[in-house]
Scaffold this active site. Structure first.
Site, mmCIF file in Angstrom:
data_model
loop_
_atom_site.group_PDB
_atom_site.id
_atom_site.type_symbol
_atom_site.label_atom_id
_atom_site.label_comp_id
_atom_site.label_asym_id
_atom_site.label_seq_id
_atom_site.Cartn_x
_atom_site.Cartn_y
_atom_site.Cartn_z
ATOM 1 N N ASP A 86 -5.687 -5.017 -7.348
ATOM 2 C CA ASP A 86 -6.928 -4.944 -6.495
ATOM 3 C C ASP A 86 -7.962 -3.432 -6.735
ATOM 4 O OD1 ASP A 86 -8.879 -5.070 -4.139
ATOM 5 O OD2 ASP A 86 -7.596 -4.160 -2.890
ATOM 6 N N LEU A 87 -7.926 -3.597 -7.911
ATOM 7 C CA LEU A 87 -8.976 -3.154 -8.375
ATOM 8 C C LEU A 87 -10.475 -2.392 -8.660
ATOM 9 C CD1 LEU A 87 -6.270 -1.942 -11.416
ATOM 10 C CD2 LEU A 87 -6.413 -0.702 -9.545
ATOM 11 N N LYS A 88 -10.924 -3.880 -7.904
ATOM 12 C CA LYS A 88 -12.631 -3.549 -6.880
ATOM 13 C C LYS A 88 -13.410 -2.473 -8.934
ATOM 14 C CE LYS A 88 -11.969 -4.044 -2.142
ATOM 15 N NZ LYS A 88 -9.994 -3.438 -2.484
ATOM 16 N N PHE A 89 -13.570 -3.161 -10.099
ATOM 17 C CA PHE A 89 -14.076 -2.401 -10.484
ATOM 18 C C PHE A 89 -15.812 -2.915 -9.875
ATOM 19 C CE2 PHE A 89 -10.391 -4.554 -13.942
ATOM 20 C CZ PHE A 89 -10.379 -3.382 -13.580
ATOM 21 N N ASP A 142 -18.881 -1.214 -11.826
ATOM 22 C CA ASP A 142 -19.775 0.019 -13.968
ATOM 23 C C ASP A 142 -20.523 -1.230 -14.802
ATOM 24 O OD1 ASP A 142 -19.983 2.027 -15.292
ATOM 25 O OD2 ASP A 142 -17.223 2.521 -14.523
ATOM 26 N N THR A 189 -15.878 -4.218 4.322
ATOM 27 C CA THR A 189 -15.954 -4.548 6.002
ATOM 28 C C THR A 189 -15.517 -3.077 6.297
ATOM 29 O OG1 THR A 189 -13.874 -4.594 5.584
ATOM 30 C CG2 THR A 189 -14.957 -6.543 5.483
ATOM 31 N N ARG A 235 -3.784 -10.882 11.806
ATOM 32 C CA ARG A 235 -2.636 -9.605 12.919
ATOM 33 C C ARG A 235 -2.039 -11.174 13.496
ATOM 34 N NH1 ARG A 235 -2.659 -6.445 9.629
ATOM 35 N NH2 ARG A 235 -3.123 -4.162 10.192
ATOM 36 N N LYS A 253 0.156 -7.950 -3.519
ATOM 37 C CA LYS A 253 -1.012 -7.070 -4.249
ATOM 38 C C LYS A 253 -1.160 -5.822 -4.240
ATOM 39 C CE LYS A 253 -4.536 -5.849 -0.993
ATOM 40 N NZ LYS A 253 -5.084 -4.176 -1.407
ATOM 41 N N ARG A 281 0.846 -4.399 6.533
ATOM 42 C CA ARG A 281 2.070 -3.475 7.684
ATOM 43 C C ARG A 281 2.669 -4.640 8.584
ATOM 44 N NH1 ARG A 281 -2.717 0.492 9.130
ATOM 45 N NH2 ARG A 281 -3.466 -1.191 8.503
ATOM 46 N N ASN A 334 -20.987 -3.458 -20.047
ATOM 47 C CA ASN A 334 -19.985 -2.910 -20.838
ATOM 48 C C ASN A 334 -18.125 -2.103 -21.005
ATOM 49 O OD1 ASN A 334 -19.206 -3.656 -23.647
ATOM 50 N ND2 ASN A 334 -19.599 -0.441 -23.777
ATOM 51 N N THR A 335 -18.650 -1.797 -19.387
ATOM 52 C CA THR A 335 -17.592 -0.738 -19.227
ATOM 53 C C THR A 335 -16.066 -1.158 -18.492
ATOM 54 O OG1 THR A 335 -18.295 1.269 -18.943
ATOM 55 C CG2 THR A 335 -16.624 1.263 -17.311
ATOM 56 N N ASP A 345 0.890 -1.211 0.323
ATOM 57 C CA ASP A 345 -0.612 0.143 -0.009
ATOM 58 C C ASP A 345 1.116 1.362 -0.192
ATOM 59 O OD1 ASP A 345 -3.273 -1.305 0.372
ATOM 60 O OD2 ASP A 345 -2.214 -1.792 1.952
HETATM 61 O O1 C5P Z 1 -1.836 -3.527 6.274
HETATM 62 P P1 C5P Z 1 -3.407 -4.504 6.575
HETATM 63 O O2 C5P Z 1 -2.149 -6.162 7.119
HETATM 64 O O3 C5P Z 1 -3.918 -3.689 7.462
HETATM 65 O O4 C5P Z 1 -3.277 -4.564 4.976
HETATM 66 C C1 C5P Z 1 -4.776 -5.149 5.251
HETATM 67 C C2 C5P Z 1 -4.958 -4.372 3.127
HETATM 68 O O5 C5P Z 1 -6.035 -5.219 2.400
HETATM 69 C C3 C5P Z 1 -5.018 -3.256 2.874
HETATM 70 O O6 C5P Z 1 -4.462 -3.333 1.762
HETATM 71 C C4 C5P Z 1 -5.952 -3.409 2.978
HETATM 72 O O7 C5P Z 1 -6.484 -2.132 1.821
HETATM 73 C C5 C5P Z 1 -7.166 -4.200 2.222
HETATM 74 N N1 C5P Z 1 -8.674 -5.144 2.429
HETATM 75 C C6 C5P Z 1 -8.650 -5.022 4.265
HETATM 76 N N2 C5P Z 1 -10.280 -5.088 4.016
HETATM 77 C C7 C5P Z 1 -10.856 -5.365 3.558
HETATM 78 C C8 C5P Z 1 -10.475 -5.149 1.940
HETATM 79 C C9 C5P Z 1 -9.078 -5.075 1.519
HETATM 80 O O8 C5P Z 1 -8.064 -4.404 5.010
HETATM 81 N N3 C5P Z 1 -12.246 -5.994 3.799
#
Ligand code: C5P
Length: 235
Positions: free
Chosen positions: A63-66, A68, A123, A184, A36, A214, A71-72, A14
């Site tokens: 991870d661009l989550k289209f 629309d 989420t 985590r 990612k 992270r 067609n687009t 990120d």
């Molecule tokens: O640093 P961290 O482990 O929190 O990063 C989690 C990654 O997953 C980030 O790119 C965040 O945008 C993504 N993500 C998320 N929760 C979601 C969907 C994507 O944390 N529901």
């Protein structure tokens, strides 16, 4: 076919900084399954930078989550294919015609088709937010409904939070891929994530791939962090 524990880890890079992303990807090559790259990176740097990271040899989850009209979105998928992503995603709320159009567009590239994944309910949205949007079921009910719709459109799986793994597995079976962020390890800082789980608990509950940012990228030794996570998953 069983997947090596490290290959279940996608590291979220990120950052808008291409050099930093490449340096981290180089460092982690061989210790994680892929990287990612999301909107922050893509909007700043574009497809050449995605190819530069992918050129290091690791699978890229773009991870661009289209979301629309069909067609687009089909056009966006076709435009993404030359970047050779291993995983692409769309919003299930774009509807079944949009998801089918995305799926069809996958077959138009030269290389192997990427895995196509949907986002169900972000989420960041809770039951009250859904009510505000006119959706009167709970977030979990909506997630399961959209996961089933995603599956019926022939997509490979969904991104979901740790707590959604069980209900989606029950509804969609073992072959449906679940990609899970909010991970985590016990030794890592929680940061801004609230509904978290450990790598081993996520895998034990049925996750296929873990998106981890992270805890790896901010660690003093990212390779050691990735190895600890892979070891935890493997045990
Ligand atoms: O640093 P961290 O482990 O929190 O990063 C989690 C990654 O997953 C980030 O790119 C965040 O945008 C993504 N993500 C998320 N929760 C979601 C969907 C994507 O944390 N529901």
């Amino acid at each position: 076919m069983s997947i090596a524990p490290k290959d279940r880890i996608y590291v979220a890079l990120d950052t808008p900084d291409v050099g930093a992303a490449i340096a981290m990807a180089q460092q982690l090559a061989g210790y994680v399954g892929g990287v990612k790259l999301g909107k922050e990176f893509f909007v700043a740097n574009g497809p050449d930078a995605v190819r530069a990271v992918g050129g290091l040899g690791m699978p890229v989850f773009l991870d661009l989550k289209f979301h629309d009209i069909p067609n687009t979105v089909a056009g966006a998928v076709r435009s993404a294919l030359p970047s050779a992503p291993a995983i692409l995603n769309v919003h299930a709320m774009g509807g079944s015609a949009m998801m089918r159009a995305a799926k069809e567009a996958l077959g138009t590239g030269d290389g192997p088709a990427p895995m196509l994944i949907a986002v169900t309910v972000l989420t960041s949205l809770g039951d009250d937010d859904l009510a505000e949007l006119g959706i009167s079921v709970t977030a979990e009910q909506q997630v399961v409904r959209l996961a089933k719709l995603t599956q019926s459109c022939g997509l490979d799986g969904v991104v979901c939070s740790p707590r959604e793994i069980g209900p989606i597995r029950d509804a969609c079976g073992d072959d449906f891929k679940l990609i899970v962020p909010g991970i985590r390890p016990t030794w890592a800082a929680t940061g801004d994530q609230k509904r978290i789980t450990t790598p081993s608990d996520a895998i034990a509950s049925g996750a296929d791939y873990l998106v981890i940012g992270r805890p790896i990228t901010s660690a003093d030794d990212p390779v050691a962090a990735a190895k600890m996570i892979a070891d935890e998953i493997g045990n």
